[in-house]
Design a protein around this motif. Structure first.
Motif, PDB file in Angstrom:
ATOM      1  N   ASP A 168       0.807  -1.217   0.000  1.00 17.80           N
ATOM      2  CA  ASP A 168       0.000   0.000   0.000  1.00 17.80           C
ATOM      3  C   ASP A 168       0.843   1.273   0.000  1.00 17.80           C
ATOM      4  N   GLY A 169       2.142   1.131  -0.183  1.00 23.13           N
ATOM      5  CA  GLY A 169       3.013   2.294  -0.203  1.00 23.13           C
ATOM      6  C   GLY A 169       3.253   2.916   1.159  1.00 23.13           C
ATOM      7  N   SER A 170       2.820   2.272   2.226  1.00 21.21           N
ATOM      8  CA  SER A 170       2.977   2.831   3.573  1.00 21.21           C
ATOM      9  C   SER A 170       4.412   2.702   4.053  1.00 21.21           C
ATOM     10  N   ASP A 171       4.702   3.353   5.187  1.00 20.15           N
ATOM     11  CA  ASP A 171       6.034   3.267   5.764  1.00 20.15           C
ATOM     12  C   ASP A 171       6.104   2.247   6.895  1.00 20.15           C
ATOM     13  N   THR A 172       5.083   1.416   7.032  1.00 23.23           N
ATOM     14  CA  THR A 172       5.083   0.390   8.069  1.00 23.23           C
ATOM     15  C   THR A 172       6.202  -0.619   7.807  1.00 23.23           C
ATOM     16  N   GLY A 173       7.067  -0.769   8.769  1.00 24.01           N
ATOM     17  CA  GLY A 173       8.184  -1.692   8.617  1.00 24.01           C
ATOM     18  C   GLY A 173       9.334  -1.154   7.806  1.00 24.01           C
ATOM     19  N   VAL A 174       9.182   0.023   7.237  1.00 30.31           N
ATOM     20  CA  VAL A 174      10.262   0.637   6.448  1.00 30.31           C
ATOM     21  C   VAL A 174      11.164   1.382   7.441  1.00 30.31           C
ATOM     22  N   LEU A 175      12.059   0.664   8.042  1.00 30.98           N
ATOM     23  CA  LEU A 175      12.830   1.187   9.170  1.00 30.98           C
ATOM     24  C   LEU A 175      14.039   1.983   8.680  1.00 30.98           C
ATOM     25  N   THR A 176      13.764   3.008   7.902  1.00 28.80           N
ATOM     26  CA  THR A 176      14.820   3.868   7.373  1.00 28.80           C
ATOM     27  C   THR A 176      14.227   5.220   7.001  1.00 28.80           C
ATOM     28  N   ASP A 177      15.056   6.231   7.044  1.00 30.48           N
ATOM     29  CA  ASP A 177      14.655   7.554   6.571  1.00 30.48           C
ATOM     30  C   ASP A 177      15.126   7.785   5.143  1.00 30.48           C
ATOM     31  N   ARG A 178      15.731   6.756   4.547  1.00 31.23           N
ATOM     32  CA  ARG A 178      16.289   6.873   3.190  1.00 31.23           C
ATOM     33  C   ARG A 178      15.615   5.847   2.273  1.00 31.23           C
ATOM     34  N   VAL A 179      14.325   6.000   2.100  1.00 32.23           N
ATOM     35  CA  VAL A 179      13.579   5.050   1.270  1.00 32.23           C
ATOM     36  C   VAL A 179      14.101   5.118  -0.169  1.00 32.23           C
ATOM     37  N   GLY A 180      14.325   3.959  -0.754  1.00 34.65           N
ATOM     38  CA  GLY A 180      14.855   3.897  -2.110  1.00 34.65           C
ATOM     39  C   GLY A 180      16.356   3.750  -2.159  1.00 34.65           C
ATOM     40  N   VAL A 181      16.989   3.715  -0.992  1.00 30.89           N
ATOM     41  CA  VAL A 181      18.439   3.505  -0.903  1.00 30.89           C
ATOM     42  C   VAL A 181      18.666   2.112  -0.327  1.00 30.89           C
ATOM     43  N   LEU A 182      19.480   1.323  -0.989  1.00 30.56           N
ATOM     44  CA  LEU A 182      19.702  -0.056  -0.564  1.00 30.56           C
ATOM     45  C   LEU A 182      20.731  -0.082   0.565  1.00 30.56           C
ATOM     46  N   SER A 183      20.277   0.350   1.733  1.00 32.43           N
ATOM     47  CA  SER A 183      21.160   0.478   2.892  1.00 32.43           C
ATOM     48  C   SER A 183      20.855  -0.606   3.914  1.00 32.43           C
ATOM     49  N   THR A 184      21.691  -0.683   4.932  1.00 34.40           N
ATOM     50  CA  THR A 184      21.483  -1.639   6.016  1.00 34.40           C
ATOM     51  C   THR A 184      20.684  -1.038   7.166  1.00 34.40           C
TER      52      THR A 184
END
Length: 768
Positions: free
Chosen positions: A656-672
């Motif tokens: 749904d495009g939400s930020d749930t579980g997206v534990l980063t402030d840099r969405v779209g960056v393949l970071s750790t």
């Protein structure tokens, strides 16, 4: 404690240790298991079963090349000779092993279920527990043992799975049925499958005739038989534990033909068969052989898995008489359906509809049906020369007569034997090949006998010249130039590829079915709609400017690959994501909407999706268990599962495009970042409500809400095995490893359905 010399200190032993494991004090089999200690523990180790370490043939064994060395005609002649060469230790009924081999092959294939694609003949799982010791598979161990000389001769060029199905085909042909074809290519498993859920209740054959006493133990059904809400819990298909389809004596052995018909319709539908195919299989299969019920179940010895070691893998020892031949007992019902049990004809249906039948019992005490007319045809005894016996019908046979829809099909088959013959041949072919996946996985000269069939999920042949490297580079830039975000491109590619399930090799990106019904209409796929529209324009522009063709399926995957490269670049790493062109686009007409609807997820942890009706579809099941099951169907290891989830979250690939579980402030960056924040000791996670499906992570010092997550996310921090993997990437040295491993598992998922280039090796480079 005073030591008088008879006790031994548990921390010290003088002299030699006892032999074997005796010094451990007790039986290994009696020790508690992890499951008994912690029944709710997620069994992550299931992802690593049936791997290369269990396979004696190794990763480089090419089954297709080995199978190609077999002269199939000669092999079939040898099987046919075996079928009519009776041996003393297990004499053939009527001097022909054909009927019992048909049963063996049918029961191997009949475990298939459409809900999750598991079961089927494809890995010869009938050799292992629990399937090999199910009461309904009684004495199939003898059938496989009879085939051992042929398996020995052909060795690893002929898998057990292919041998069992081919023997079923040869048996039918020997008895006069023209089969619809045979495709080899089944790869044997090398260990039991203890990850597939076969149902909640226990099936005890010694209580099979106690009727209502079993009702309270049966948890797989909702409603009462005959009610509108009567249904079978998904993904189950058989009516009871340890049965292939239904109880032949009727529901709970109650002798109710109409109730049996309702069970038959539900179970056969769950096994991907319609009414005509169901009748064809039952009527066709019961044209041959007999049922065995001379000895009560309580007198039969244990199944192969419980038999003593000296039994050498054979079970169900019968202590009465010779224990075989005229004393054989299998499902408890005794007798044959036709006067000529080794000949393909229409007498099963003729007898069923010509005569009335009354309930009787077998010598073993099982409920069955006998003609009321004393002049009805008799059937010769399978072993006693000159003895004639009454015909037999099961409650599940009478069901075909009393159910209006089944009766209509039966009457058509009665009026047209050629129609019946073709229907049974095609239904048998579907039954024994349904779990093999695309037709290009089939091996052998008989594959061309059969047409492309809708249940095979056919794909058209590729048209035009293949894409070259410059085409791929240009298309990659074009997909990025559409203005679709990295997140949307990644989400769309993964949504297309992740429909794949290795259980029956269905789904995947090839075919472009993401853009067709029913997938295009699934709520979980709504983010893909504008992306697909944009990629269609790229497709049209490329054809107009280059004169070449590119499939939408290839563009969907290529767009995702381009987005992953861009996300890695944003993290400071240049990488190349592999892309293998050659996918094709199928059509709506070649898509079985009803069967593909079974692939609709009720939960998908990779995209953080949970259907509002999840509790209804999977009562009592935790979402993380379904997540594990999905990882299993995608053939992922625990590290691959972890890395893929982390990458998808970092790239913002929630449904749904939400930020749930997206534990980063840099969405779209393949970071750790996801690994680091998931295991951040400065965060406290609390459930948002009593359902405990979503959670908020707050900073301990201030109580400020920092992130939200689901059970699909916190799983990787709470499960000890998965958390240990997270730690491997959360450290300061984890970034490069993460990008490398994410690219590897991304490519693996995108290629899961590419059997056109992967061949018939179970373990390819992607699994390394």
């Amino acid at each position: 404690m005073q030591n008088d010399g008879t006790d031994t200190c548990p921390h010290h032993m003088d002299g030699e240790l006892p032999a074997g494991g005796d010094h451990l004090g007790g039986s290994f089999g009696d020790a508690p298991t992890l499951e008994s200690w912690y029944p709710q523990r997620l069994r992550v180790e299931l992802l690593h079963r049936n791997g290369i370490d269990a396979d004696p043939l190794g990763a480089d064994f090419d089954y297709a090349a080995a199978f190609a060395t077999i002269d199939l005609d000669e092999l079939k002649r040898e099987i046919t000779t075996l079928l009519t060469t009776s041996v003393d230790w297990w004499p053939a009924d009527y001097g022909n092993y054909g009927p019992q081999m048909v049963r063996m092959a049918w029961h191997a294939a009949g475990t298939y279920r459409i809900a999750d694609g598991r079961g089927g003949a494809g890995t010869a799982m009938q050799r292992f527990a629990p399937i090999g010791s199910w009461w309904d598979n009684g004495n199939t161990d003898k059938s496989r043992r009879l085939l051992q000389p042929i398996k020995r001769k052909y060795g690893n060029a002929l898998s057990w799975a292919d041998l069992m199905v081919l023997t079923g085909n040869c048996s039918l042909e020997l008895m006069g049925l023209p089969t619809y074809g045979f495709g080899g290519g089944r790869l044997d498993a090398w260990e039991p499958d203890d990850g597939t859920w076969w149902g909640p209740e226990v099936w005890d054959p010694h209580q099979a005739h106690q009727g209502d006493d079993m009702v309270s133990r049966d948890e797989r059904w909702t409603g009462q038989n005959g009610d509108a809400d009567y249904d079978l819990q998904s993904p189950l298909a058989a009516s009871h534990q340890a049965l292939i389809y239904v109880n032949p004596e009727g529901p709970y052995a109650n002798g109710d033909p109409m109730g049996s018909a309702r069970d038959i319709r539900i179970t056969f539908t769950r096994m991907a068969m319609n009414d005509e195919e169901t009748v064809a299989l039952i009527a066709g299969g019961h044209a041959f052989g007999k049922s065995h019920g001379q000895v009560p179940a309580a007198d039969i010895g244990p199944s192969p898995e419980l038999a003593p070691i000296e039994s050498m893998g054979l079970g169900w020892h019968n202590p009465v008489g010779t224990g075989n031949g005229q004393y054989t007992s299998t499902n408890g019902i005794e007798g044959s359906w036709t006067p000529n049990p080794t000949q393909w004809d229409n007498t099963y249906l003729e007898n069923l509809f010509t005569y009335d039948f009354e309930q009787t019992t077998s010598p073993a005490g099982a409920l069955q049906w006998t003609p009321t007319d004393p002049d009805a045809p008799k059937t010769p005894d399978a072993h006693v020369p000159g003895q004639m016996n009454p015909l037999m019908m099961m409650t599940s046979d009478i069901a075909l007569k009393v159910d209006p829809a089944y009766r209509e099909v039966c009457e058509r088959f009665l009026a047209d034997f050629d129609l019946f013959t073709l229907a049974f041949s095609k239904a048998w072919y579907k039954l024994t090949h349904r779990d093999m996946g695309p037709k290009h996985r089939y091996l052998g000269p008989e594959v061309t006998i059969a047409d492309d069939l809708l249940w095979q999920d056919p794909l058209p042949e590729a048209e035009g010249a293949p894409l070259d490297a410059s085409d791929v580079a240009a298309l990659q830039l074009a997909t990025l130039a559409t203005g679709q975000s990295v997140s949307d491109l990644v989400f769309t590619a993964f949504s297309a590829a992740s429909t794949y399930r290795d259980s029956d090799k269905r789904g995947g990106a090839n075919g472009g079915r993401l853009a067709l019904a029913p997938q295009k209409d699934w709520a979980v796929n709504r983010r893909t709609v504008p992306v697909v529209a944009a990629l269609r324009q790229v497709q049209a522009d490329f054809t107009r400017t280059s004169g070449k063709q590119v499939s939408l399926a290839d563009l969907i995957v290529l767009g995702g690959c381009a987005a992953v490269e861009q996300a890695a670049r944003a993290a400071g790493t240049e990488t190349t994501v592999p892309f293998t062109p050659g996918r094709v686009d199928t059509t709506q007409e070649l898509t079985d909407v009803e069967m593909f609807e079974w692939l609709r997820p009720v939960a998908d942890g990779f995209r953080n999706f949970l259907s509002p009706r999840f509790a209804e579809f999977a009562p009592g099941v935790a979402p993380e268990s379904v997540f594990l099951d999905k990882a299993n169907l995608l053939t992922l290891t625990a590290p691959e599962w972890t890395v893929l989830t982390a990458g998808l979250r970092s790239l913002g690939a929630n449904w749904d495009g939400s930020d749930t579980g997206v534990l980063t402030d840099r969405v779209g960056v393949l970071s750790t970042d996801w690994f680091v924040h998931l295991t951040d000791t400065d965060l406290d996670w609390t459930p948002d409500d009593e359902s405990e499906t979503t959670f908020t992570g707050r900073t301990k010092a201030t109580g400020e809400a920092r992130f939200t997550a689901t059970r699909h996310d916190l799983l990787f921090g709470s499960n000890a095995q998965l958390r240990s993997i997270v730690d491997a990437y959360a450290g300061a040295d984890g970034q490069e490893r993460f990008i490398r491993d994410f690219v590897r598992v991304w490519d693996k998922v995108m290629m899961l359905d590419r059997f056109d280039v992967k061949g018939h090796r179970r373990y390819g480079p992607m699994a390394a």
